[in-house]
Write an enzyme that holds these catalytic residues in place. Structure first.
Site, PDB file in Angstrom:
ATOM      1  N   SER A 190       2.239  -1.791 -10.153  1.00  0.00           N
ATOM      2  CA  SER A 190       1.901  -3.124 -10.824  1.00  0.00           C
ATOM      3  C   SER A 190       1.817  -2.939 -12.304  1.00  0.00           C
ATOM      4  CB  SER A 190       0.449  -3.451 -10.736  1.00  0.00           C
ATOM      5  OG  SER A 190      -0.335  -2.240 -10.509  1.00  0.00           O
ATOM      6  N   SER A 199       1.816   0.196  -1.128  1.00  0.00           N
ATOM      7  CA  SER A 199       1.228   0.651  -1.658  1.00  0.00           C
ATOM      8  C   SER A 199       1.622  -0.987  -3.311  1.00  0.00           C
ATOM      9  CB  SER A 199       2.074   1.901  -3.079  1.00  0.00           C
ATOM     10  OG  SER A 199       3.132   1.629  -3.299  1.00  0.00           O
ATOM     11  N   CYS A 200      -0.171  -0.919  -3.410  1.00  0.00           N
ATOM     12  CA  CYS A 200       0.327  -1.543  -5.005  1.00  0.00           C
ATOM     13  C   CYS A 200       1.438  -1.635  -6.167  1.00  0.00           C
ATOM     14  CB  CYS A 200      -0.509  -0.534  -6.196  1.00  0.00           C
ATOM     15  SG  CYS A 200      -1.456  -2.243  -7.160  1.00  0.00           S
ATOM     16  N   PRO A 201       1.497  -2.908  -6.588  1.00  0.00           N
ATOM     17  CA  PRO A 201       1.069  -4.226  -6.318  1.00  0.00           C
ATOM     18  C   PRO A 201       1.545  -5.051  -4.823  1.00  0.00           C
ATOM     19  CG  PRO A 201       2.938  -4.959  -7.505  1.00  0.00           C
ATOM     20  CD  PRO A 201       2.792  -3.427  -7.472  1.00  0.00           C
ATOM     21  N   ASP A 246      -3.693   0.606   1.577  1.00  0.00           N
ATOM     22  CA  ASP A 246      -3.877   1.435   0.533  1.00  0.00           C
ATOM     23  C   ASP A 246      -5.241   1.119   0.448  1.00  0.00           C
ATOM     24  OD1 ASP A 246      -3.361   2.297  -2.394  1.00  0.00           O
ATOM     25  OD2 ASP A 246      -2.508   0.891  -2.716  1.00  0.00           O
TER      26      ASP A 246
END
Lengths: 377, 75
Positions: free
Chosen positions: A78, B13-15, B40
């Protein structure tokens, strides 16, 4: 355009260079509040990555245009997303490639002392507040409280051109996975820990530390004395190097004393800690430099870049160290321990050699800060 | 529990789970429920924080065999 990545070493260099740096941590607020990158003179703000999914310019308010922004998240994903958005808007930005996952495994070696016959290096695993040591003399080394990334120590031994002869743990750690036994195995060194810490343990090859009054590193230069200092755990042992440096494990910290409650016997162990402080340690001079296995606050890093303080300074600044009334001492120490380290029972099991886990699992178990010190302001 | 929209974010997985959730919930009307499935572990804390932040409501969440299910009612 690809956004610049940065690794932990580069980030640490930047932080230490005095260069202006702005950290944008995009994890969710509870994770950020629990554990974050800290340094003196570091600006760090938390805006969760999902706020950047909204088309809302207000999110960007407060982000500087004239300073490099380093974006950080748990594993890098992220942070990359947010960094790309900032890049598009013209910010000077990079992101920590593997996030806090990588930061948690970063070690910074700092030389505490270098004399003609002895060198003492502190390895600071900044994200965890874990400290370990290499005592060097005459081409040989002793490693104290090694963490599990044993390459950090073998690499350092190569660059210092020394052979690791002894590896010891001051006690059975509850907050991080020890690399002691593995490092000893990898280097052909002896591994020592107090046998009372290992009662009933299976499958770990160790020498009972209490049977050795002194360990020799190099010729005769570095005098290493094992001083039993129970309190944090019953078998905690401190190491006195050259009558000058006390590698105190989790017994005495720069900012306080070790917590005695991780064995479910807080009051009993607090009594041992009392005896340690007022009998064993009382005999050491104020000039002795205390080098603990943890720090609880970034402020404990001194002007020389390492975590440590003289016993005199610690005695002067810490009320518990002066509380000679046994009852009052016990009350203060046993009553103020706070949250236990996460996963500590499993970590203790691993450090006793009873449980075996994969490196991935080990990383997961260790994530987050250490919680072994008791704070008394 | 009945969902108006089921979003599969397993293996991501993130994001990505949250990115998908945001895109998907934008297609719903107020009062409708989105069910999102993710594997996740990091999504668990993030998802709760995201739901709170966006003013939606987490009606239910559970986990079975490593699959986390979140039921979110759009505000």
């Amino acid at each position: 355009m690809a956004v610049a990545t940065i690794n932990s070493q580069e980030l640490h260099n930047k932080i230490n260079s005095g260069e202006s740096i702005f950290i944008l941590d995009v994890r969710n607020p509870s994770d950020f509040n629990d554990w974050k990158i800290e340094a003196q003179h570091l600006v760090s703000v938390n805006i969760p990555y999902f706020d950047f999914l909204e088309e809302d310019d207000a999110v960007y308010q407060g982000l500087p245009h004239d300073t490099e922004i380093v974006v950080i998240c748990a594993k890098g994903g992220s942070a990359q997303m947010v960094a790309e958005q900032l890049d598009e808007k013209g910010y000077h930005v990079s992101f920590l490639e593997l996030g806090m996952l990588e930061w948690s495994q970063f070690y910074n070696p700092v030389t505490v002392y270098e004399g003609e016959n002895m060198k003492l290096i502190q390895l600071n695993r900044l994200a965890k507040g874990c400290l370990s040591y290499m005592v060097i003399s005459g081409g040989e080394a002793l490693v104290v409280d090694a963490n599990r990334h044993v390459d950090e120590y073998t690499k350092l031994a190569v660059s210092e051109n020394v052979q690791i002869k002894h590896v010891l743990d001051t006690h059975l750690h509850a907050d991080h996975i020890s690399g002691g036994a593995e490092l000893a195995k990898a280097t052909g060194a002896q591994y020592y820990i107090s046998s009372s810490e290992m009662q009933g343990a299976t499958g770990l090859d160790y020498k009972p530390l209490e049977q050795f009054e002194a360990l020799k590193v190099g010729a005769v230069e570095a005098k290493v004395l094992a001083i039993p200092t129970p309190g944090h755990t019953p078998g905690s042992t401190s190491v006195l190097v050259n009558d000058q440096f006390l590698l105190s494990g989790d017994t005495i910290f720069v900012g306080g004393l070790g917590r005695p409650d991780l064995g479910g016997k807080a009051r009993e162990w607090a009594q041992s800690l009392y005896d340690t402080v007022f009998t064993k340690v009382a005999n050491l001079s104020d000039e002795t430099v205390v080098l603990p296995t943890h720090f609880a606050d970034i402020k404990e890093i001194n002007d020389n870049g390492y975590v440590g303080a003289t016993l005199g300074a610690i005695r002067a600044s810490n009320e518990v160290m002066r509380t000679e009334n046994r009852e009052a001492f016990t009350e203060m120490v046993a009553g103020a321990s706070g949250a236990t380290p996460p996963n500590f029972e499993e970590i203790v099991g691993i450090n006793r050699g009873d449980i075996h886990v994969t490196p991935e699992k080990a990383t997961e178990l260790e994530i987050g800060p250490n919680r072994c010190a008791v704070h008394h302001s | 529990m009945q969902a108006d929209l089921v979003v599969d974010a397993k293996g991501l997985s993130c994001p990505m789970p949250i990115v998908k959730a945001k895109k998907s919930i934008d297609t719903l009307s107020s009062g409708q429920v989105m069910q999102l499935e993710a594997t996740d572990k990091g999504a668990v804390n993030d998802f709760q924080a995201w739901v709170k932040q966006t003013g939606n409501e987490m009606v239910h969440m559970d986990e079975e065999n490593g699959v986390y299910r979140f039921f979110v009612k759009k505000a």
